[in-house]
Write a protein that holds these residues in place. Structure first.
Motif, PDB file in Angstrom:
ATOM      1  N   SER A   1       0.834  -1.201   0.000  1.00 24.90           N
ATOM      2  CA  SER A   1       0.000   0.000   0.000  1.00 24.90           C
ATOM      3  C   SER A   1       0.865   1.247   0.000  1.00 24.90           C
ATOM      4  CB  SER A   1      -0.910   0.003   1.235  1.00 24.90           C
ATOM      5  OG  SER A   1      -1.700   1.168   1.264  1.00 24.90           O
ATOM      6  N   VAL A   2       0.536   2.195  -0.871  1.00 22.80           N
ATOM      7  CA  VAL A   2       1.304   3.439  -0.946  1.00 22.80           C
ATOM      8  C   VAL A   2       0.697   4.520  -0.060  1.00 22.80           C
ATOM      9  CG1 VAL A   2       2.102   2.945  -3.277  1.00 22.80           C
ATOM     10  CG2 VAL A   2      -0.005   4.263  -2.951  1.00 22.80           C
ATOM     11  N   GLN A   3      -0.465   4.229   0.525  1.00 18.83           N
ATOM     12  CA  GLN A   3      -1.102   5.146   1.461  1.00 18.83           C
ATOM     13  C   GLN A   3      -1.379   4.429   2.774  1.00 18.83           C
ATOM     14  OE1 GLN A   3      -4.659   6.739  -0.427  1.00 18.83           O
ATOM     15  NE2 GLN A   3      -3.555   8.581  -1.033  1.00 18.83           N
ATOM     16  N   SER A   4      -1.616   5.206   3.796  1.00 21.32           N
ATOM     17  CA  SER A   4      -2.014   4.669   5.094  1.00 21.32           C
ATOM     18  C   SER A   4      -3.309   5.345   5.522  1.00 21.32           C
ATOM     19  CB  SER A   4      -0.945   4.925   6.157  1.00 21.32           C
ATOM     20  OG  SER A   4       0.277   4.327   5.833  1.00 21.32           O
ATOM     21  N   ALA A   5      -4.231   4.553   6.051  1.00 20.28           N
ATOM     22  CA  ALA A   5      -5.414   5.103   6.715  1.00 20.28           C
ATOM     23  C   ALA A   5      -5.160   5.024   8.206  1.00 20.28           C
ATOM     24  CB  ALA A   5      -6.657   4.314   6.343  1.00 20.28           C
ATOM     25  N   LEU A   6      -5.252   6.148   8.892  1.00 19.13           N
ATOM     26  CA  LEU A   6      -4.948   6.147  10.320  1.00 19.13           C
ATOM     27  C   LEU A   6      -6.115   6.705  11.119  1.00 19.13           C
ATOM     28  CD1 LEU A   6      -4.015   9.226  11.544  1.00 19.13           C
ATOM     29  CD2 LEU A   6      -2.222   8.818   9.855  1.00 19.13           C
ATOM     30  N   VAL A   7      -6.313   6.106  12.291  1.00 22.23           N
ATOM     31  CA  VAL A   7      -7.318   6.563  13.251  1.00 22.23           C
ATOM     32  C   VAL A   7      -6.645   6.622  14.613  1.00 22.23           C
ATOM     33  CG1 VAL A   7      -9.541   6.140  14.325  1.00 22.23           C
ATOM     34  CG2 VAL A   7      -9.183   5.457  11.960  1.00 22.23           C
ATOM     35  N   ILE A   8      -6.761   7.746  15.275  1.00 23.73           N
ATOM     36  CA  ILE A   8      -6.269   7.923  16.644  1.00 23.73           C
ATOM     37  C   ILE A   8      -7.508   8.106  17.512  1.00 23.73           C
ATOM     38  CG2 ILE A   8      -4.807   9.274  18.182  1.00 23.73           C
ATOM     39  CD1 ILE A   8      -3.351  10.309  15.655  1.00 23.73           C
ATOM     40  N   ALA A   9      -7.712   7.223  18.482  1.00 22.62           N
ATOM     41  CA  ALA A   9      -8.983   7.237  19.200  1.00 22.62           C
ATOM     42  C   ALA A   9      -8.792   6.899  20.666  1.00 22.62           C
ATOM     43  CB  ALA A   9      -9.947   6.237  18.564  1.00 22.62           C
TER      44      ALA A   9
ATOM     45  N   GLN B   1      -6.258   9.931   5.745  1.00 20.42           N
ATOM     46  CA  GLN B   1      -5.520   9.052   4.843  1.00 20.42           C
ATOM     47  C   GLN B   1      -4.327   9.846   4.313  1.00 20.42           C
ATOM     48  OE1 GLN B   1      -7.657   6.046   2.352  1.00 20.42           O
ATOM     49  NE2 GLN B   1      -9.375   7.431   2.636  1.00 20.42           N
ATOM     50  N   VAL B   2      -3.145   9.253   4.443  1.00 19.86           N
ATOM     51  CA  VAL B   2      -1.920   9.975   4.123  1.00 19.86           C
ATOM     52  C   VAL B   2      -0.999   9.099   3.283  1.00 19.86           C
ATOM     53  CG1 VAL B   2      -2.073  11.316   6.255  1.00 19.86           C
ATOM     54  CG2 VAL B   2      -0.733   9.198   6.217  1.00 19.86           C
ATOM     55  N   GLU B   3      -0.001   9.716   2.664  1.00 17.02           N
ATOM     56  CA  GLU B   3       1.025   8.952   1.973  1.00 17.02           C
ATOM     57  C   GLU B   3       1.786   8.105   2.987  1.00 17.02           C
ATOM     58  OE1 GLU B   3       3.574  11.297  -0.465  1.00 17.02           O
ATOM     59  OE2 GLU B   3       1.936  12.541  -1.224  1.00 17.02           O
ATOM     60  N   ALA B   4       2.181   6.898   2.571  1.00 17.49           N
ATOM     61  CA  ALA B   4       2.787   5.950   3.503  1.00 17.49           C
ATOM     62  C   ALA B   4       3.983   6.534   4.238  1.00 17.49           C
ATOM     63  CB  ALA B   4       3.179   4.677   2.757  1.00 17.49           C
ATOM     64  N   ASP B   5       4.849   7.235   3.522  1.00 19.86           N
ATOM     65  CA  ASP B   5       6.076   7.733   4.142  1.00 19.86           C
ATOM     66  C   ASP B   5       5.836   8.886   5.110  1.00 19.86           C
ATOM     67  OD1 ASP B   5       7.574   5.856   2.773  1.00 19.86           O
ATOM     68  OD2 ASP B   5       8.057   7.211   1.107  1.00 19.86           O
ATOM     69  N   THR B   6       4.621   9.431   5.114  1.00 21.85           N
ATOM     70  CA  THR B   6       4.309  10.521   6.039  1.00 21.85           C
ATOM     71  C   THR B   6       3.493  10.047   7.240  1.00 21.85           C
ATOM     72  OG1 THR B   6       2.195  11.165   4.992  1.00 21.85           O
ATOM     73  CG2 THR B   6       4.227  12.085   4.048  1.00 21.85           C
ATOM     74  N   THR B   7       3.267   8.742   7.349  1.00 20.88           N
ATOM     75  CA  THR B   7       2.368   8.212   8.383  1.00 20.88           C
ATOM     76  C   THR B   7       2.834   8.572   9.781  1.00 20.88           C
ATOM     77  OG1 THR B   7       1.817   6.344   6.931  1.00 20.88           O
ATOM     78  CG2 THR B   7       1.266   6.129   9.264  1.00 20.88           C
ATOM     79  N   ALA B   8       4.099   8.297  10.091  1.00 21.33           N
ATOM     80  CA  ALA B   8       4.591   8.540  11.444  1.00 21.33           C
ATOM     81  C   ALA B   8       4.482  10.008  11.816  1.00 21.33           C
ATOM     82  CB  ALA B   8       6.034   8.053  11.563  1.00 21.33           C
ATOM     83  N   HIS B   9       4.887  10.887  10.894  1.00 23.76           N
ATOM     84  CA  HIS B   9       4.817  12.316  11.201  1.00 23.76           C
ATOM     85  C   HIS B   9       3.373  12.792  11.293  1.00 23.76           C
ATOM     86  CE1 HIS B   9       5.901  16.734  10.243  1.00 23.76           C
ATOM     87  NE2 HIS B   9       6.112  16.496  11.532  1.00 23.76           N
ATOM     88  N   SER B  10       2.471  12.195  10.511  1.00 26.64           N
ATOM     89  CA  SER B  10       1.050  12.565  10.600  1.00 26.64           C
ATOM     90  C   SER B  10       0.503  12.258  11.991  1.00 26.64           C
ATOM     91  CB  SER B  10       0.238  11.821   9.542  1.00 26.64           C
ATOM     92  OG  SER B  10       0.628  12.192   8.236  1.00 26.64           O
ATOM     93  N   ILE B  11       0.914  11.127  12.546  1.00 24.31           N
ATOM     94  CA  ILE B  11       0.450  10.747  13.886  1.00 24.31           C
ATOM     95  C   ILE B  11       0.998  11.699  14.935  1.00 24.31           C
ATOM     96  CG2 ILE B  11       0.585   8.960  15.664  1.00 24.31           C
ATOM     97  CD1 ILE B  11       0.582   6.906  13.325  1.00 24.31           C
ATOM     98  N   THR B  12       2.298  11.938  14.924  1.00 29.46           N
ATOM     99  CA  THR B  12       2.874  12.830  15.930  1.00 29.46           C
ATOM    100  C   THR B  12       2.369  14.258  15.766  1.00 29.46           C
ATOM    101  OG1 THR B  12       4.854  13.135  14.548  1.00 29.46           O
ATOM    102  CG2 THR B  12       4.933  11.406  16.221  1.00 29.46           C
ATOM    103  N   SER B  13       2.143  14.692  14.532  1.00 25.59           N
ATOM    104  CA  SER B  13       1.606  16.034  14.308  1.00 25.59           C
ATOM    105  C   SER B  13       0.181  16.157  14.834  1.00 25.59           C
ATOM    106  CB  SER B  13       1.650  16.384  12.819  1.00 25.59           C
ATOM    107  OG  SER B  13       2.974  16.465  12.344  1.00 25.59           O
ATOM    108  N   SER B  14      -0.625  15.111  14.638  1.00 28.33           N
ATOM    109  CA  SER B  14      -1.999  15.120  15.151  1.00 28.33           C
ATOM    110  C   SER B  14      -2.001  15.205  16.670  1.00 28.33           C
ATOM    111  CB  SER B  14      -2.739  13.871  14.686  1.00 28.33           C
ATOM    112  OG  SER B  14      -2.844  13.829  13.278  1.00 28.33           O
ATOM    113  N   LEU B  15      -1.159  14.424  17.306  1.00 29.06           N
ATOM    114  CA  LEU B  15      -1.083  14.460  18.765  1.00 29.06           C
ATOM    115  C   LEU B  15      -0.572  15.810  19.259  1.00 29.06           C
ATOM    116  CD1 LEU B  15       0.288  10.855  19.386  1.00 29.06           C
ATOM    117  CD2 LEU B  15      -2.040  11.686  19.794  1.00 29.06           C
ATOM    118  N   GLU B  16       0.311  16.429  18.506  1.00 30.76           N
ATOM    119  CA  GLU B  16       0.787  17.765  18.871  1.00 30.76           C
ATOM    120  C   GLU B  16      -0.344  18.789  18.818  1.00 30.76           C
ATOM    121  OE1 GLU B  16       3.960  18.637  16.224  1.00 30.76           O
ATOM    122  OE2 GLU B  16       5.362  17.200  17.152  1.00 30.76           O
TER     123      GLU B  16
END
Length: 448
Positions: free
Chosen positions: A250-258, A319-334
């Motif tokens: 998969s070239v994208q990631s679907a992420l949910v923080i809950a 939903q984000v590009e795969a290589d941005t997944t980790a930063h998307s999570i930390t940015s959301s939590l920030e």
């Protein structure tokens, strides 16, 4: 000749029409007369949502909802029969209620309601129809789960709850496959066939007798039992934590923080949903501005509360590009941390107020939308002035209200993060975030 645009006046405060409640036999009719609304919405509400299904028959409600469309004569006969009266069938189940109904021109209301009553109380429940509907529901489950965002949301329940909420509303593929026609018939007999429920009727009711409609729908059924509220337990495990649902390549990631939230009755709705909108409920929300506009990681990011009778969930998703997944999570939590620490701006407060007050006359401009609000009141035991109470709450909302709500209702330290994507690419960067322990599972393992 040019004309100047007129100045906007102060929006008038909206008032939701008061329903008339009448006890009819074992049930209650809740009626709202709306002159000029000649398409009448009829909804029958039963307290048999997915949350109260037995654990050995999870998904039986969703399957029964599908089977009702086969009608009293079986073999998908209901829709054509209703079309002869210009009526449209409605049937759905959520965690807290089983809702059926019709939308019908007022001139054909009596005939359509009689057919509706037969469809709900006396469906054919043909063996072959039930098996066909079950197979279709199973196929649809996996087709919908092919969408990463859907799979992420369906993976969330087991990370937050034990018991019924750990399995998707439709029962999950394993549980649903085990439901037999006999199980459906027994469930229907114990619920929809024998208990009255609450009948909601909205439209131009000039010359319409809601009591007669109630008699037609309720018949000799008995009052529905009160639902016992029992807060579900969380599963064991460290918090926060991360689950990767593996989608190789998969070239994208679907992420949910809950994380878990209080029940519907335990929250101040304008404060809770208002702070949810600031974070992710509007285009100008903080998550969207950060992940979409500034970082360019996604087409859209959102956040909202899912509040139920006995519990609730708050989640952020994107939903984000795969290589941005980790930063998307930390940015959301920030963004959550900044909101909790710094509070909202005057512009955000104004946007929340306006979005939940100015548009109410349009939001409740149809019989169907008003019926939806009444169904919500019935399901959650809300007072008849609920819409007005919430509207007034938004009108008097202050910065201090939203600032305190961010601290009270947002708890990133209790979060679970579900990511659907390529585990081979994601495992190392997600581990490096330090959010929490990381587990990898395949979709087939989720509901085995």
């Amino acid at each position: 000749m040019s004309q100047n645009r007129p100045d906007l006046g102060t929006p008038a405060s909206y008032t939701f029409p008061r329903p008339e409640r009448t006890t009819v036999g074992g049930g209650t009719v809740v009626a709202v007369h709306v002159p000029g609304q000649y398409l009448v919405s009829v909804r029958l509400v039963h307290p048999y949502g997915g949350a109260v299904e037995p654990l050995d028959a999870m998904g039986v409600g969703a399957l029964t909802s599908e089977v009702l469309e086969d009608g009293p004569d079986g073999n998908s006969s209901l829709a054509p029969a209703l079309e002869r009266h210009g009526a449209e069938w409605v049937s759905r189940i959520n965690w807290d209620g089983f809702i059926t109904g019709v939308d019908v021109p007022v001139g054909r209301l009596g005939e359509a309601v009689r057919l509706f009553a037969d469809a709900v109380r006396r469906p054919a429940l043909d063996h072959d129809d039930i098996v066909r509907r079950r197979d279709q529901l199973l196929e649809r489950f996996w087709l919908e789960a092919a969408t990463s965002s859907t799979l992420a949301m369906r993976s969330l329940g087991a990370q937050l709850f034990t018991g019924r909420y750990a399995t998707p509303l439709a029962g999950g593929p394993v549980r649903l496959a085990d439901i037999t026609p006999e199980t459906v018939a027994s469930y229907h007999a114990d619920t929809l066939a024998s208990t009255a429920g609450t009948l909601v009727v909205v439209g131009d009711l000039s010359g319409v007798d809601p009591v007669e409609l109630g008699k037609t729908v309720f018949g000799d059924t008995v009052p529905a039992p009160a639902r016992v509220i029992d807060t579900p337990a969380p599963p064991p495990g460290e918090l926060p934590r991360v689950l990767i649902v593996d989608r190789p390549g998969s070239v994208q990631s679907a992420l949910v923080i809950a994380h878990r939230a209080p029940s519907r009755s335990q929250v101040d709705l304008p404060r809770a949903e208002g702070v949810g909108e600031v974070l992710g409920g509007m285009f100008t929300s903080r998550l969207n501005m950060e992940l979409r506009e500034r970082l360019g990681y996604t087409y859209g990011a959102g956040a909202r509360f899912d509040l139920r009778r006995d519990s609730g969930v708050f989640f952020m998703s994107a939903q984000v590009e795969a290589d941005t997944t980790a930063h998307s999570i930390t940015s959301s939590l920030e963004q959550v941390a900044r909101l909790r620490e710094g509070g909202v701006t005057a512009e955000e407060l104004s946007a929340v107020r306006d979005s939940n007050t100015v548009g109410l006359p349009v939001a409740y401009s149809t019989a169907r939308s008003m019926a939806g609000a009444l169904v919500d009141m019935v399901v959650h035991d809300l007072p008849d002035d609920h819409v007005d109470t919430v509207r007034a709450g938004y009108e008097r909302l202050t910065k201090e209200d939203l600032d305190s709500a961010a601290v009270e209702y947002l708890h990133p330290e209790e979060a679970v993060v579900v990511v659907v994507g390529d585990a081979g690419r994601l495992l190392s960067p997600l581990t490096d975030t330090g959010v929490g322990p990381v587990e990898v599972r395949t979709p087939d393992e989720l509901w085995a």
